[in-house]
Design a protein around this motif. Structure first.
Motif, PDB file in Angstrom:
ATOM      1  N   ASN A 141      -2.154   2.579  -5.373  1.00  0.00           N
ATOM      2  CA  ASN A 141      -2.440   3.982  -5.245  1.00  0.00           C
ATOM      3  C   ASN A 141      -3.886   4.077  -4.278  1.00  0.00           C
ATOM      4  O   ASN A 141      -4.778   2.846  -4.297  1.00  0.00           O
ATOM      5  N   ILE A 142      -4.025   5.000  -3.131  1.00  0.00           N
ATOM      6  CA  ILE A 142      -4.591   5.251  -2.096  1.00  0.00           C
ATOM      7  C   ILE A 142      -4.928   6.832  -2.262  1.00  0.00           C
ATOM      8  O   ILE A 142      -3.971   7.155  -3.009  1.00  0.00           O
ATOM      9  N   ASN A 143      -5.994   7.192  -1.393  1.00  0.00           N
ATOM     10  CA  ASN A 143      -6.190   8.432  -1.639  1.00  0.00           C
ATOM     11  C   ASN A 143      -5.788   9.313  -0.282  1.00  0.00           C
ATOM     12  O   ASN A 143      -6.140   9.266   0.059  1.00  0.00           O
ATOM     13  N   ASP A 144      -3.941   9.372  -0.848  1.00  0.00           N
ATOM     14  CA  ASP A 144      -2.982  10.279  -0.475  1.00  0.00           C
ATOM     15  C   ASP A 144      -2.651  11.561  -0.643  1.00  0.00           C
ATOM     16  O   ASP A 144      -2.401  12.536   0.135  1.00  0.00           O
ATOM     17  N   GLU A 145      -3.512  12.083  -1.567  1.00  0.00           N
ATOM     18  CA  GLU A 145      -2.750  13.270  -3.026  1.00  0.00           C
ATOM     19  C   GLU A 145      -4.138  14.702  -2.778  1.00  0.00           C
ATOM     20  O   GLU A 145      -4.712  13.892  -2.913  1.00  0.00           O
ATOM     21  N   ALA A 146      -3.677  15.316  -2.506  1.00  0.00           N
ATOM     22  CA  ALA A 146      -4.531  16.789  -2.446  1.00  0.00           C
ATOM     23  C   ALA A 146      -5.114  16.961  -4.159  1.00  0.00           C
ATOM     24  O   ALA A 146      -4.162  17.101  -4.534  1.00  0.00           O
ATOM     25  N   PRO A 147      -6.411  17.568  -4.517  1.00  0.00           N
ATOM     26  CA  PRO A 147      -6.910  17.336  -6.298  1.00  0.00           C
ATOM     27  C   PRO A 147      -5.445  18.865  -5.984  1.00  0.00           C
ATOM     28  O   PRO A 147      -5.169  19.895  -5.105  1.00  0.00           O
ATOM     29  N   TYR A 148      -5.545  19.863  -7.068  1.00  0.00           N
ATOM     30  CA  TYR A 148      -4.797  20.861  -7.592  1.00  0.00           C
ATOM     31  C   TYR A 148      -5.265  21.421  -8.212  1.00  0.00           C
ATOM     32  O   TYR A 148      -5.803  21.063  -9.159  1.00  0.00           O
ATOM     33  N   PHE A 149      -5.237  22.918  -8.467  1.00  0.00           N
ATOM     34  CA  PHE A 149      -5.981  23.910  -9.414  1.00  0.00           C
ATOM     35  C   PHE A 149      -4.895  23.833 -10.737  1.00  0.00           C
ATOM     36  O   PHE A 149      -3.563  23.830 -10.320  1.00  0.00           O
ATOM     37  N   GLY A 181      -5.554   4.665 -11.524  1.00  0.00           N
ATOM     38  CA  GLY A 181      -5.532   3.238 -10.442  1.00  0.00           C
ATOM     39  C   GLY A 181      -6.875   3.847  -9.757  1.00  0.00           C
ATOM     40  O   GLY A 181      -7.068   2.586  -8.541  1.00  0.00           O
ATOM     41  N   PHE A 182      -7.304   4.791  -9.332  1.00  0.00           N
ATOM     42  CA  PHE A 182      -8.208   5.112  -8.174  1.00  0.00           C
ATOM     43  C   PHE A 182      -9.745   6.059  -8.685  1.00  0.00           C
ATOM     44  O   PHE A 182      -8.812   7.203  -9.107  1.00  0.00           O
ATOM     45  N   ILE A 183     -10.316   5.727  -8.438  1.00  0.00           N
ATOM     46  CA  ILE A 183     -11.489   6.316  -8.652  1.00  0.00           C
ATOM     47  C   ILE A 183     -12.021   7.763  -7.693  1.00  0.00           C
ATOM     48  O   ILE A 183     -10.972   7.904  -6.693  1.00  0.00           O
ATOM     49  N   SER A 184     -11.258   8.580  -8.623  1.00  0.00           N
ATOM     50  CA  SER A 184     -12.021  10.247  -8.406  1.00  0.00           C
ATOM     51  C   SER A 184     -12.555  11.042  -9.269  1.00  0.00           C
ATOM     52  O   SER A 184     -12.287  11.133 -10.291  1.00  0.00           O
ATOM     53  N   ARG A 185     -13.479  11.864  -8.461  1.00  0.00           N
ATOM     54  CA  ARG A 185     -14.564  12.810  -8.266  1.00  0.00           C
ATOM     55  C   ARG A 185     -14.220  14.035  -8.082  1.00  0.00           C
ATOM     56  O   ARG A 185     -14.540  13.576  -6.640  1.00  0.00           O
ATOM     57  N   LEU A 231       0.610  -1.744  -0.135  1.00  0.00           N
ATOM     58  CA  LEU A 231       0.052   0.046  -0.431  1.00  0.00           C
ATOM     59  C   LEU A 231       1.182   1.464   0.197  1.00  0.00           C
ATOM     60  O   LEU A 231       1.976   1.480   0.575  1.00  0.00           O
ATOM     61  N   GLU A 232       0.805   2.278  -1.199  1.00  0.00           N
ATOM     62  CA  GLU A 232       0.848   3.829  -0.674  1.00  0.00           C
ATOM     63  C   GLU A 232       1.364   3.426   0.392  1.00  0.00           C
ATOM     64  O   GLU A 232       0.265   3.923   1.663  1.00  0.00           O
ATOM     65  N   GLY A 233       2.285   4.904   1.075  1.00  0.00           N
ATOM     66  CA  GLY A 233       2.023   5.384   2.347  1.00  0.00           C
ATOM     67  C   GLY A 233       2.931   4.488   3.153  1.00  0.00           C
ATOM     68  O   GLY A 233       3.183   4.736   4.373  1.00  0.00           O
ATOM     69  N   SER A 234       2.878   3.490   3.010  1.00  0.00           N
ATOM     70  CA  SER A 234       3.568   2.149   3.692  1.00  0.00           C
ATOM     71  C   SER A 234       5.160   2.139   3.822  1.00  0.00           C
ATOM     72  O   SER A 234       5.736   2.777   3.591  1.00  0.00           O
ATOM     73  N   GLY A 235       5.612   2.108   5.629  1.00  0.00           N
ATOM     74  CA  GLY A 235       6.795   3.083   5.678  1.00  0.00           C
ATOM     75  C   GLY A 235       7.884   1.707   5.127  1.00  0.00           C
ATOM     76  O   GLY A 235       7.561   0.555   5.252  1.00  0.00           O
ATOM     77  N   GLY A 250     -15.310  13.435   2.363  1.00  0.00           N
ATOM     78  CA  GLY A 250     -14.043  13.647   3.096  1.00  0.00           C
ATOM     79  C   GLY A 250     -12.885  12.919   2.654  1.00  0.00           C
ATOM     80  O   GLY A 250     -12.239  12.241   3.740  1.00  0.00           O
ATOM     81  N   GLY A 251     -12.841  13.564   1.641  1.00  0.00           N
ATOM     82  CA  GLY A 251     -11.695  12.982   0.794  1.00  0.00           C
ATOM     83  C   GLY A 251     -10.336  14.204   0.801  1.00  0.00           C
ATOM     84  O   GLY A 251     -10.160  15.025   2.707  1.00  0.00           O
ATOM     85  N   GLN A 252     -10.020  14.205  -0.020  1.00  0.00           N
ATOM     86  CA  GLN A 252      -8.370  15.486  -0.128  1.00  0.00           C
ATOM     87  C   GLN A 252      -9.494  16.630  -0.157  1.00  0.00           C
ATOM     88  O   GLN A 252     -10.396  16.223  -1.476  1.00  0.00           O
ATOM     89  N   MET A 253      -8.319  17.827  -0.109  1.00  0.00           N
ATOM     90  CA  MET A 253      -9.572  19.182  -0.532  1.00  0.00           C
ATOM     91  C   MET A 253      -8.111  19.612  -0.585  1.00  0.00           C
ATOM     92  O   MET A 253      -7.308  19.457  -0.008  1.00  0.00           O
ATOM     93  N   ASN A 254      -8.655  20.852  -1.388  1.00  0.00           N
ATOM     94  CA  ASN A 254      -7.995  22.238  -1.878  1.00  0.00           C
ATOM     95  C   ASN A 254      -9.098  23.593  -1.712  1.00  0.00           C
ATOM     96  O   ASN A 254      -9.929  23.820  -2.503  1.00  0.00           O
TER      97      ASN A 254
END
Length: 757
Positions: free
Chosen positions: A229-237, A268-272, A150-154, A324-328
């Protein structure tokens, strides 16, 4: 008697027969032969010959033979090379292994001739050790090992290599190609060196792990590591501009800017992405799915809110899904630009002045600029001048300088001057106050624009001599701004409209018109009735929407309960008609009712057929037209005219997870799943690709992949990746620790059924 004693006894008997006078003998024996371990079948061990007496014809059939070995073995056999020469060679079983078998074998070779003479000799076979390469054991010996992280594993251990050296020597391990994310220890433990990042690192790593013995012999196994891939990145403009300028008075719905953003987790991850203005703003709205900002309310630059601060700041919020995911957030500024939408106004429109006949040319009569103004905020929109000096006396008086609004005498006014015999003692002048900037609005009483005559006011004056009557609009029935709408010819009394009338705003105007001579005035009330025309378009909510349709939905079903509600200020609710103008491939969709109501539902009109190839698209974009065809238009309407509104629908067809689809596409880890639905059989949520029909269960704890040879799969999460080792020291994660369900079914073709993950 022991076996050894029996052998000795038999040996002496044979010697006795030889001693009886026969000259039969085994030449070159006893002797010692050498053979290397792991030699193949028929490898030569030793060559010997048989010597016969002159009286003996030949060796008896089936001889010589190995009658015994010490220790016992069937690894050797005798084969003839010629009539009297024989070879001792290896058999196929067992394989000679220096590490597991004795190193010396005593073979008793017995021979007999046709005269029954015999001989017995011993061949000692010595097994020679050969250095062998290391051997990888376990699953890696036959196939690659598949590991998911999993992405983010140490940093931590992810796999333990099992390898041995046949000579029991210590092994060393190495990893190729070199990676800054993975290392292998001297004990064969593969570990991560840092936290993994799907967006920056490779998505898959093919690691060749090589075990090397002390003499340099090597054996290599393969480990395939996939980063999940996991949902760990915030969207960017992505838009670079943050300041936008729009003119005031834009119609609601006017597009201002298209806000665009991207989500690094898309692959690889659903994102709307969902857009919003936070806090909401009354003047602008944003489409939550497209990011298009539109004007929501009339913006008047002359309003007190914008006179000093014509800027509106909007905080644009973007959030990925699930909720409740990532925001910007980013801030944009919209500057309201002043336009010339106001004509000049004057505090006073009628002026009176007296001038002595002795006044010289250039004598001041009026300074009109002091009485006039323009509500527009910025120059040149608020600049105006005075033109069109006309009327009786326009050849005697002038504007000086031109356009200034300063009225002065232009010539000698002396009545005694013979040149002035035609002069009168009273003059009526008209001056137009007009914008400098386009579209050059004129004052409320004068206009350079084409006007429509709506009537005429006429007054009479019985006083003599007749001095002329001047007409003006001096009051209205509570209608603010009426002087910007109506104009009356000051000399003829003709009334005209100089602006657009809106029935939906005001249906009736009551004006007060004044007629005046030089001394007296009279007034009359004038009523102006506005007739209705069909000039408003239907407005429907929602005007755009996204829907999902199960592939096996019954014909006649209202799709997701969706309906549109329309209104039109100048049309009856029963005057609307609905039709789909484009995107309705194979006519699967319709609206009910299609006419006669201000509300209509979206209905599935025909079933989908993907199995037989009738349908090939999984996503539909429908454009719906709504017309107000005024079916109930009455005779009181000024005109019957059709106006059209539009609605856009995006529809995705959801594949049925229990039905095989005609597709050979294999689901890869980087497949984009752009929709989700609930399985009607199990009740579980699953995700799907609207183009290929590929699916997977929404729970992403376990991912599987179908290959020709199914690799062994390990899933490493952040909770299990740090420092795990089994009690036996191998470090191999158990199925429970790795997050793998021991009862999970075998992997299936993802194009046919959803797979776990």
């Amino acid at each position: 008697m022991s076996g050894k004693m029996q052998n000795m006894f038999f040996f002496f008997i044979l010697l006795g027969r030889i001693a009886g006078g026969s000259t039969l003998s085994l030449e070159n024996l006893p002797a010692t032969g050498n053979i290397t371990e792991n030699s193949p079948a028929n490898a030569l061990v030793y060559v010997f010959s048989v010597k016969l007496s002159p009286s003996c014809a030949e060796v008896a059939e089936g001889y010589p033979i190995i009658i015994n070995s010490n220790p016992l073995t069937d690894a050797f056999q005798i084969v003839p090379e010629s009539k009297l020469v024989y070879r001792v060679v290896t058999t196929e079983n067992p394989i000679l292994d220096y590490e597991t078998m004795p190193h010396l074998f005593d073979l008793q070779i017995y021979v007999m001739d046709t005269a029954e003479a015999t001989d017995l000799q011993t061949l000692t076979v010595k097994i020679e050790d050969v250095n062998e390469p290391p051997m990888i054991q376990g699953n890696m010996a036959t196939q690659p090992i598949m590991i998911y992280i999993l992405e983010g594993s140490g940093a931590g251990n992810i796999y333990q290599i099992e390898a041995i050296d046949p000579e029991r020597k210590e092994l060393k391990y190495s990893l190729t190609p070199a990676s800054d994310l993975f290392i292998v220890s001297n004990s064969g433990t593969i570990s991560t060196t840092r936290q993994s990042d799907y967006e920056k690192d490779q998505h898959s790593y093919f690691l060749n792990i090589t075990a090397t013995d002390n003499l340099g012999l090597k054996t290599t196994g393969t480990v395939i590591v996939n980063i999940i891939n996991i949902n760990d990145e915030a969207p960017y403009f992505t838009m670079k501009q943050i300041s936008y300028t729009i003119p005031e008075e834009q119609r609601p719905g006017t597009i201002v800017v298209h806000i665009t953003a991207k989500d690094p987790d898309d692959e690889g991850f659903i994102s709307r992405l969902t857009y919003s203005i936070s806090p909401p703003n009354e003047y602008f709205s944003i489409n939550p799915l497209t990011g298009v900002i539109q004007v929501a309310k009339r913006i008047d630059r002359e309003a007190s809110t914008f006179q000093l601060h014509p800027r509106i700041s909007l905080i644009i919020h973007v959030e990925d899904s699930p909720r409740g995911g990532q925001m910007n957030e980013t801030e944009i500024t919209i500057i309201i630009e002043d336009i010339n939408d106001n004509p000049p106004e004057c505090k006073q429109y009628t002026f009176s002045s007296k001038i002595p006949e002795t006044a010289t040319p250039g004598t001041l009569l009026f300074a009109l600029r002091d009485y006039c103004y323009d509500n527009d905020v910025e120059p040149p929109n608020n600049k105006f001048n005075f033109t069109g000096l006309s009327g009786l006396g326009s050849n005697i008086f002038t504007l000086d300088p031109v356009g200034s609004g300063i009225v002065v005498s232009a010539r000698d006014l002396n009545f005694e001057n013979p040149a002035n015999q035609a002069m009168k003692d009273e003059y009526s002048l008209t001056v137009v106050v007009q914008d400098i900037a386009w579209p050059n609005y004129a004052s409320k009483n004068y206009s350079r624009y084409t006007t429509s005559k709506i009537g005429k006011v006429s007054a009479t004056d019985k006083d003599l001599p007749f001095a002329g009557i001047t007409y003006s609009i001096v009051g209205g029935g509570g209608t603010f701004g009426y002087t910007n709408i109506f104009w009356i010819d000051p000399e003829k009394g003709d009334m005209k409209i100089i602006a657009t009338l809106d029935y939906e705003t005001t249906q009736r105007y009551i004006l007060t018109v004044q007629a005046s001579d030089s001394e007296k005035t009279a007034t009359v009330s004038v009523t102006v009735n506005v007739l209705e025309v069909n000039d408003e378009k239907p407005v429907c909510t929602p005007n755009s929407y996204s829907l999902a349709v199960p592939v096996d939905l019954a014909v006649g079903t209202n799709i997701e309960g969706f309906s549109i509600l329309c209104h039109d200020p100048d049309s009856s609710p029963r005057s609307f008609r609905y039709f789909i103008s484009s995107g309705n491939i194979n006519n699967h969709f319709t609206f009910s009712p299609s006419a006669g109501s201000n509300s209509s539902r979206l209905i599935l009109a025909s079933r989908f057929d993907y199995e037989n190839g009738l349908d090939t698209t999984w996503a539909y974009s429908l454009r719906i037209y709504i017309t107000d065809d005024n079916l109930l238009s009455g005779s009181d309407r000024a005109t019957v005219h059709v106006e059209t509104g539009t609605v856009t629908l995006s529809i995705k067809v959801i594949p049925n997870p229990t039905t095989l689809l005609p597709t050979t596409e294999m689901t890869k880890l980087n497949t984009v799943f752009d929709g989700e639905a609930r399985d009607p059989v199990t009740g579980k949520m699953y995700e799907f690709n609207s183009k290929s029909g590929a699916r997977r269960w929404k729970d992403t704890k376990v991912l599987t992949e179908t290959k020709i040879t199914d690799p062994v799969v390990h899933v490493i999460s952040s909770a299990t990746a740090k420092g795990r080792e089994e009690k036996d020291g191998t470090g191999t994660p158990s199925k429970k620790e790795a997050g793998v369900d021991e009862k999970a079914p075998e992997m299936e073709n993802m194009a046919a059924k959803p797979t776990e993950g």
